[in-house]
Motif scaffolding. Structure first.
Motif, mmCIF file in Angstrom:
data_model
loop_
_atom_site.group_PDB
_atom_site.id
_atom_site.type_symbol
_atom_site.label_atom_id
_atom_site.label_comp_id
_atom_site.label_asym_id
_atom_site.label_seq_id
_atom_site.Cartn_x
_atom_site.Cartn_y
_atom_site.Cartn_z
ATOM 1 N N MET A 195 51.260 44.420 67.607
ATOM 2 C CA MET A 195 50.472 43.666 66.533
ATOM 3 C C MET A 195 49.658 44.294 65.539
ATOM 4 N N GLN A 196 49.706 44.157 64.396
ATOM 5 C CA GLN A 196 48.846 44.981 63.440
ATOM 6 C C GLN A 196 47.639 44.451 63.113
ATOM 7 N N ALA A 197 46.372 45.256 62.968
ATOM 8 C CA ALA A 197 45.115 44.818 62.649
ATOM 9 C C ALA A 197 45.294 44.101 61.204
ATOM 10 N N SER A 198 44.625 42.929 60.917
ATOM 11 C CA SER A 198 44.293 42.710 59.695
ATOM 12 C C SER A 198 43.298 43.531 59.043
ATOM 13 N N PRO A 199 43.570 43.823 57.780
ATOM 14 C CA PRO A 199 42.372 44.582 56.910
ATOM 15 C C PRO A 199 41.213 43.760 56.672
ATOM 16 N N VAL A 200 39.997 44.617 56.735
ATOM 17 C CA VAL A 200 38.746 43.816 56.709
ATOM 18 C C VAL A 200 37.995 44.510 55.365
ATOM 19 N N PHE A 201 37.482 43.476 54.686
ATOM 20 C CA PHE A 201 36.659 44.130 53.574
ATOM 21 C C PHE A 201 35.271 44.464 54.324
ATOM 22 N N MET A 206 32.983 38.348 42.339
ATOM 23 C CA MET A 206 34.434 37.929 41.924
ATOM 24 C C MET A 206 35.043 37.159 43.405
ATOM 25 N N LEU A 207 34.419 37.777 44.526
ATOM 26 C CA LEU A 207 34.679 36.993 45.861
ATOM 27 C C LEU A 207 34.003 35.828 46.120
ATOM 28 N N GLU A 208 32.979 35.677 45.359
ATOM 29 C CA GLU A 208 31.890 34.539 45.657
ATOM 30 C C GLU A 208 31.409 34.728 47.132
ATOM 31 N N GLY A 238 39.627 38.241 54.843
ATOM 32 C CA GLY A 238 40.679 39.061 55.106
ATOM 33 C C GLY A 238 41.633 39.362 53.637
ATOM 34 N N LEU A 239 42.157 40.358 53.896
ATOM 35 C CA LEU A 239 42.881 40.492 52.567
ATOM 36 C C LEU A 239 43.966 39.498 52.497
ATOM 37 N N GLU A 240 44.644 38.817 53.298
ATOM 38 C CA GLU A 240 45.542 37.959 53.480
ATOM 39 C C GLU A 240 44.760 36.427 52.761
ATOM 40 N N LYS A 241 43.576 36.522 52.717
ATOM 41 C CA LYS A 241 43.050 35.265 52.287
ATOM 42 C C LYS A 241 42.588 35.542 50.663
ATOM 43 N N ILE A 242 42.632 36.782 50.276
ATOM 44 C CA ILE A 242 42.357 37.169 48.822
ATOM 45 C C ILE A 242 43.390 37.272 47.975
ATOM 46 N N LEU A 243 44.272 38.160 48.376
ATOM 47 C CA LEU A 243 45.550 38.290 47.504
ATOM 48 C C LEU A 243 46.637 37.238 47.750
ATOM 49 N N LEU A 258 42.052 34.799 45.072
ATOM 50 C CA LEU A 258 41.419 33.741 45.542
ATOM 51 C C LEU A 258 39.962 34.266 45.909
ATOM 52 N N SER A 259 38.732 33.601 45.309
ATOM 53 C CA SER A 259 37.568 34.068 45.847
ATOM 54 C C SER A 259 37.249 33.010 47.176
ATOM 55 N N SER A 260 36.477 33.456 47.892
ATOM 56 C CA SER A 260 36.104 32.811 49.135
ATOM 57 C C SER A 260 35.924 31.229 49.034
ATOM 58 N N MET A 261 35.698 30.828 47.853
ATOM 59 C CA MET A 261 35.226 29.370 47.586
ATOM 60 C C MET A 261 36.647 28.755 47.157
ATOM 61 N N GLY A 262 37.802 29.502 47.013
ATOM 62 C CA GLY A 262 39.143 29.024 46.637
ATOM 63 C C GLY A 262 39.164 29.086 45.205
ATOM 64 N N ARG A 263 38.455 29.592 44.257
ATOM 65 C CA ARG A 263 38.640 29.584 43.018
ATOM 66 C C ARG A 263 39.515 30.650 42.657
ATOM 67 N N PRO A 264 40.641 30.313 41.620
ATOM 68 C CA PRO A 264 41.627 31.327 41.403
ATOM 69 C C PRO A 264 40.830 32.364 40.559
#
Length: 100
Positions: free
Chosen positions: A1-7, A17-19, A29-34, A63-69
């Motif tokens: 199992m690979q750890a998810s990258p963290v900001f 940018m990430l709001e 997580g990176l998977e939520k942003i890119l 996507l920002s944390s608020m879901g905005r592209p």
């Protein structure tokens, strides 16, 4: 199992940018942003980042944390090493980003 990258850090432009806030940054997580294309590009370039120390990523969307592209013209990823030359983290810089 690979750890998810963290900001773990962002300057004010990155937080805008990430709001998000610096305190809430680790929850994203990176998977939520890119998007899929961005993740594919990042993981394709990952060996170059580790070998050369950096890589440029193509234009993309996230996507920002608020879901905005958010669109960006280019991103640069580079590795940061500690005194023992071990990888400490990977940094990302998004160039010419804007809310889409």
């Amino acid at each position: 199992m690979q750890a998810s990258p963290v900001f773990s850090f962002a300057n004010q432009a990155g937080l805008d940018m990430l709001e998000t806030t610096l305190g809430a940054l680790e929850e994203i997580g990176l998977e939520k942003i890119l998007d899929e294309h961005g993740r594919r590009s990042f993981f394709t370039e990952f060996p170059h980042i580790m070998q050369q120390g950096f890589a440029c990523l193509e234009r993309g969307m996230c996507l920002s944390s608020m879901g905005r592209p958010v669109s960006y013209e280019r991103a640069v990823a580079w590795k940061v090493v500690n005194e023992e030359q071990n990888v400490h983290c990977i940094c990302l810089m998004f160039i010419n980003w804007s809310f889409a």
